[in-house]
Design an enzyme around this catalytic site. Sequence first.
Site, short mmCIF file in Angstrom:
data_model
loop_
_atom_site.label_atom_id
_atom_site.label_comp_id
_atom_site.label_asym_id
_atom_site.label_seq_id
_atom_site.Cartn_x
_atom_site.Cartn_y
_atom_site.Cartn_z
N THR A 356 -18.14 -1.75 2.34
CA THR A 356 -18.69 -0.54 1.73
C THR A 356 -18.91 -0.79 0.25
OG1 THR A 356 -18.32 1.82 1.32
CG2 THR A 356 -16.38 0.43 1.37
N HIS A 408 -1.29 -2.83 7.56
CA HIS A 408 -0.12 -3.66 7.28
C HIS A 408 0.67 -3.99 8.54
CE1 HIS A 408 2.47 -5.75 4.72
NE2 HIS A 408 2.75 -4.82 3.81
#
Length: 437
Positions: A356, A408
């Site tokens: 993006t 994560h």
Amino acid sequence: MPTEIVVPALGESVLEATVGRWLKGEGDPVAAGELVVELETEKVNVQVAAEEAGVLSRTVHKEGDTVHPGDVLAEVEAGAKAARPAAAAKPPEAAAAPAPKPPEAAPAPAAAVWEAVVPRVKAGPEAEKAHVSPMAQRLAAELKVDLAKVQGTGPGGRIMKEDVEAYARQAAQAAPPAAPAAAPAPTPAPPPPAAAPRIPYQPEGRPEVRQRLSRRRATIARRLVEAQQTTAMLTTFNEIDMGAVVDLRRRRREAFREATGVDLGFMSFFVKASVGALKSFPQVNSELQGDELLLKQYYDIGIALADPEGLVVPVVRNADGLTFAQIEAAINGFVQKARDRTLTLDDLRGGTFTITNGGVFGSLMSTPILNPPQVGILGMHKISDRPVAVKGEVVVRPMMYVALTYDHRVVDGREAVLFLVRIKELIEDPERLLLEG
């Protein structure tokens, strides 16, 4: 026998749609292949056309209704004549000097001026049907509003949902307070009536507009919240000296455009660099499925594009096998499709990693949100001339902050940091990018 207009197949994993807006109304003539209604899905809008010519005799669903593939939307009567008169049927002199209607309560000055200029919509089922939007009809039924008393502000005096809300607010403010009872009733009081639908508070002189969320915007809102609730998102940052790429574009841009027919942008460099980094850190190009990690050995890069109706992420397939010109051509094609509202579900399906670019709007730094089930998204930002230390000297260089948001649960901090370092190395040395990207 009338011909039915039905909801078409919406594509894989798209099970329902919302009736966005009717392009034709009951009684309108339609030609074969003419668009009749627009449906909103969570990804793209779908326009449905009539298969045969005739008159739209019946609409089954109103704007805002949820429909599924195969549901009947409307019926077209072949060979029938249009029963709906044109809006110009009213004599102009009647519109120029309408008979004023004495108000039941003293109206506000603006309302008095409005009633003196715009004619009131005629009562009766036919006029109501032709001059009242479906959303206004539904709201009027909920609020128990007499549509004959509502002034329309839409095209041709059509009553819109906002007109019903304004009338309900005015009626609530003008209603006299109930007189207190002279004496307590000897019998038990009857149960209180059901509470009327709540009318949102609107201060005087501070207008508000209430809009229904499109299905795409509602889906974006839901998926962004789901991403925050179902992933362990973390963002790491780095900065890149864009001097080598800026210089390369300046020297080769015109020759590249003449040879390929497309402009040489920054996005193709970052797509190539992302592929190189994904090859070095394959867990960033993966998907978590239960207790298993699906490592994808293909590189379908999603490119986030801004659209008036909401963010879309078309996918550049097999980006590792494309040239700079092919990547730029694919992105330009998606941009044009987004402008023309012709993106298909196939354009948006899948994707293993997303890029993006908030820098095109001036963003200096941001934390992009994951596009599940992907576990990584790269954020590009504005290129700014900043003083930096180079070999012990302070020089001004075109610098860009980049961000990697990652899940994560799958990617550790070490791999995320090294992933961005790899992006930095490839962008700052374009020759290395051509050889290793």
